[in-house]
Design a protein around this motif. Structure first.
Motif, PDB file in Angstrom:
ATOM      1  N   ALA A 152       1.447   4.900  -3.710  1.00 37.39           N
ATOM      2  CA  ALA A 152       2.073   4.748  -5.022  1.00 37.39           C
ATOM      3  C   ALA A 152       2.754   5.212  -5.525  1.00 37.39           C
ATOM      4  O   ALA A 152       2.128   5.791  -5.899  1.00 37.39           O
ATOM      5  N   THR A 153       4.143   5.203  -5.028  1.00 36.86           N
ATOM      6  CA  THR A 153       4.544   6.015  -5.831  1.00 36.86           C
ATOM      7  C   THR A 153       5.942   6.669  -6.748  1.00 36.86           C
ATOM      8  O   THR A 153       6.812   5.472  -6.955  1.00 36.86           O
ATOM      9  N   ASN A 154       6.206   6.861  -8.024  1.00 36.40           N
ATOM     10  CA  ASN A 154       6.766   6.731  -9.152  1.00 36.40           C
ATOM     11  C   ASN A 154       8.343   7.666  -8.427  1.00 36.40           C
ATOM     12  O   ASN A 154       8.485   8.758  -7.847  1.00 36.40           O
ATOM     13  N   GLU A 155       9.212   6.726  -8.455  1.00 34.06           N
ATOM     14  CA  GLU A 155      10.722   7.081  -7.397  1.00 34.06           C
ATOM     15  C   GLU A 155      11.577   8.074  -8.163  1.00 34.06           C
ATOM     16  O   GLU A 155      12.254   9.010  -7.578  1.00 34.06           O
ATOM     17  N   LEU A 156      11.321   8.265  -9.566  1.00 35.03           N
ATOM     18  CA  LEU A 156      12.095   9.206 -10.317  1.00 35.03           C
ATOM     19  C   LEU A 156      11.303  10.698 -10.554  1.00 35.03           C
ATOM     20  O   LEU A 156      11.999  12.095 -10.425  1.00 35.03           O
ATOM     21  N   ASP A 157      10.040  10.600 -10.971  1.00 42.49           N
ATOM     22  CA  ASP A 157       9.383  12.266 -10.798  1.00 42.49           C
ATOM     23  C   ASP A 157       8.500  12.250  -9.078  1.00 42.49           C
ATOM     24  O   ASP A 157       8.107  13.449  -9.507  1.00 42.49           O
ATOM     25  N   TYR A 158       8.387  11.202  -8.471  1.00 44.05           N
ATOM     26  CA  TYR A 158       7.672  11.520  -7.462  1.00 44.05           C
ATOM     27  C   TYR A 158       6.102  12.028  -8.005  1.00 44.05           C
ATOM     28  O   TYR A 158       5.425  11.876  -7.266  1.00 44.05           O
ATOM     29  N   SER A 159       5.541  11.119  -9.208  1.00 39.29           N
ATOM     30  CA  SER A 159       4.058  11.110  -9.187  1.00 39.29           C
ATOM     31  C   SER A 159       3.640  10.573  -8.814  1.00 39.29           C
ATOM     32  O   SER A 159       3.976   9.193  -8.183  1.00 39.29           O
ATOM     33  N   ILE A 160       2.307  10.328  -8.711  1.00 41.51           N
ATOM     34  CA  ILE A 160       1.605   9.651  -7.506  1.00 41.51           C
ATOM     35  C   ILE A 160       0.585   8.511  -8.245  1.00 41.51           C
ATOM     36  O   ILE A 160      -0.228   9.435  -9.265  1.00 41.51           O
ATOM     37  N   ALA A 161       0.713   7.539  -8.574  1.00 38.95           N
ATOM     38  CA  ALA A 161       0.101   6.836  -9.066  1.00 38.95           C
ATOM     39  C   ALA A 161      -1.187   6.119  -8.500  1.00 38.95           C
ATOM     40  O   ALA A 161      -2.078   6.091  -8.880  1.00 38.95           O
ATOM     41  N   SER A 162      -1.131   6.176  -6.946  1.00 42.82           N
ATOM     42  CA  SER A 162      -1.792   5.837  -6.102  1.00 42.82           C
ATOM     43  C   SER A 162      -2.092   6.360  -4.836  1.00 42.82           C
ATOM     44  O   SER A 162      -1.265   6.328  -4.362  1.00 42.82           O
ATOM     45  N   SER A 163      -3.045   7.178  -4.620  1.00 44.80           N
ATOM     46  CA  SER A 163      -3.533   6.670  -3.270  1.00 44.80           C
ATOM     47  C   SER A 163      -4.741   6.754  -2.351  1.00 44.80           C
ATOM     48  O   SER A 163      -5.459   7.036  -2.792  1.00 44.80           O
ATOM     49  N   TYR A 164      -4.684   6.591  -1.436  1.00 44.05           N
ATOM     50  CA  TYR A 164      -6.084   6.125  -0.471  1.00 44.05           C
ATOM     51  C   TYR A 164      -6.081   7.021   1.312  1.00 44.05           C
ATOM     52  O   TYR A 164      -4.506   6.829   1.684  1.00 44.05           O
ATOM     53  N   GLN A 165      -6.975   7.417   1.418  1.00 41.45           N
ATOM     54  CA  GLN A 165      -6.908   7.768   3.239  1.00 41.45           C
ATOM     55  C   GLN A 165      -7.871   6.739   3.709  1.00 41.45           C
ATOM     56  O   GLN A 165      -8.744   6.413   3.253  1.00 41.45           O
ATOM     57  N   TYR A 166      -7.418   6.538   4.926  1.00 46.99           N
ATOM     58  CA  TYR A 166      -8.211   5.621   5.723  1.00 46.99           C
ATOM     59  C   TYR A 166      -8.711   6.587   6.763  1.00 46.99           C
ATOM     60  O   TYR A 166      -7.865   6.752   8.150  1.00 46.99           O
ATOM     61  N   LEU A 167      -9.963   6.824   7.213  1.00 46.64           N
ATOM     62  CA  LEU A 167     -10.220   7.768   8.708  1.00 46.64           C
ATOM     63  C   LEU A 167     -10.816   6.397   9.082  1.00 46.64           C
ATOM     64  O   LEU A 167     -11.016   7.842  10.503  1.00 46.64           O
ATOM     65  N   ASP A 168     -11.438   5.595   9.437  1.00 41.27           N
ATOM     66  CA  ASP A 168     -11.480   4.738  10.022  1.00 41.27           C
ATOM     67  C   ASP A 168     -11.281   3.572   9.965  1.00 41.27           C
ATOM     68  O   ASP A 168     -11.854   2.174   9.417  1.00 41.27           O
ATOM     69  N   LEU A 169      -9.917   3.269  10.964  1.00 37.42           N
ATOM     70  CA  LEU A 169      -9.397   2.145  10.866  1.00 37.42           C
ATOM     71  C   LEU A 169      -9.597   1.086  11.459  1.00 37.42           C
ATOM     72  O   LEU A 169      -9.500  -0.258  11.471  1.00 37.42           O
ATOM     73  N   ILE A 170     -11.234   1.126  12.372  1.00 35.49           N
ATOM     74  CA  ILE A 170     -12.204  -0.083  12.821  1.00 35.49           C
ATOM     75  C   ILE A 170     -12.934  -0.286  11.309  1.00 35.49           C
ATOM     76  O   ILE A 170     -13.089  -1.608  10.831  1.00 35.49           O
ATOM     77  N   ALA A 171     -13.124  -0.242  10.149  1.00 36.52           N
ATOM     78  CA  ALA A 171     -14.568  -0.134   9.297  1.00 36.52           C
ATOM     79  C   ALA A 171     -14.085  -0.253   8.016  1.00 36.52           C
ATOM     80  O   ALA A 171     -14.263  -1.353   7.139  1.00 36.52           O
TER      81      ALA A 171
END
Length: 297
Positions: free
Chosen positions: A264-283
């Motif tokens: 989730a990124t602010n479109e004005l300054d590109y600061s990231i409000a939220s970021s998550y990685q999913y390395l296991d798409l089954i779990a």
């Protein structure tokens, strides 16, 4: 808009590979769409915003006096208000009946007063102000970079102006006026707002996910005017990216991908409000990678 999405795709790919990033927060963030847009100077707009949101106050004469150097008690009170703190713990340095005692007790419990010499009447320098900022914002953005003073780290992050031209960039001893503080505090208020909003969307996205017959099905939240929501699937063999954004649904074959990222990124300054990685798409276990003040600690 196409160029913006390319930039955001690159940012998310980098975050997926190496973790959170440091990106300066631009003064381009305006009150819009959170309140009315200000066309005045950044300081005037920040003061109006602070009074509107109720985390700074006028003097008894009805004036804000932005030219005055801010006191520790004033700045701590603003931080406590922005954080919405309710619980406290004892601050024996302040006597019973002191006007700031309850506020300082809340700040103490939240860690805002760590390494701070308690004196509500003290006029703050940039270094003292920056220390309070990093103490208050540790739950949201982590800790400052070890390679900088508090002032240097906050200037580099983009929440404090550098010293005037011709002077060392990170003059820690310079005074902070109430107008200066208003600019910093508006950035903090909006950052908290965006982080909380980003986390809400991240959870909404996470709850939409389900695995059916080897396919991952989900929906990117519709979002709003504040944040751009982006989901990207990373092909096996580093051969490309498949992306989805605000309001889009997907059904992808899990065996085709090595992971997925949500941002989730602010479109004005590109600061990231939220970021998550999913390395296991089954779990569907997710790893929080929200942008931090520092990548070294």
């Amino acid at each position: 808009m196409k160029r913006l999405h390319v930039i955001l795709s690159s940012m998310l790919f980098t975050a997926f590979m190496v973790g959170p990033m440091i990106l300066p927060i631009s003064e381009a963030i305006a009150a819009e769409p959170l309140t009315a847009n200000y066309s005045a100077t950044p300081e005037k707009g920040a003061v109006e915003f602070a009074l509107l949101k109720g985390y700074m106050w006028k003097y008894a004469d009805g004036q804000f006096h932005g030219e005055k150097q801010i006191t520790q008690g004033q700045f701590v009170s603003s931080l406590v208000t922005i954080r919405g703190l309710k619980d406290g713990e004892p601050v024996p340095q302040l006597p019973q009946g002191h006007w700031a005692k309850a506020t300082y007790e809340r700040a103490q419990k939240a860690g805002i007063l760590t390494d701070v010499e308690i004196n509500p009447d003290k006029l703050l320098t940039k270094e003292e102000t920056a220390l309070l900022v990093f103490n208050a914002w540790k739950p949201y953005r982590g800790v400052k970079d070890k390679g900088f003073t508090n002032t240097g780290a906050l200037v580099t992050w983009g929440w404090m102006d550098p010293a005037p031209p011709g002077q060392p960039k990170f003059r820690e001893d310079l005074p902070v006026t109430r107008a200066d503080a208003a600019v910093i505090l508006r950035k903090m208020w909006q950052d908290k707002y965006e982080i909380e909003l980003g986390e809400k969307y991240a959870l909404e996205f996470h709850k939409s996910l389900k695995v059916v017959d080897g396919y991952l099905i989900g929906t990117v939240p519709k979002g709003d005017k504040v944040l751009y929501l982006n989901v990207q699937f990373f092909n096996k063999g580093f051969s490309g990216i498949v992306g989805y954004s605000n309001g889009q649904s997907f059904k992808v074959k899990i065996d085709n991908f090595r992971g997925m990222g949500f941002s989730a990124t602010n479109e004005l300054d590109y600061s990231i409000a939220s970021s998550y990685q999913y390395l296991d798409l089954i779990a569907l276990a997710r790893i929080k990678k929200t942008q931090q003040f520092s990548v070294t600690e």
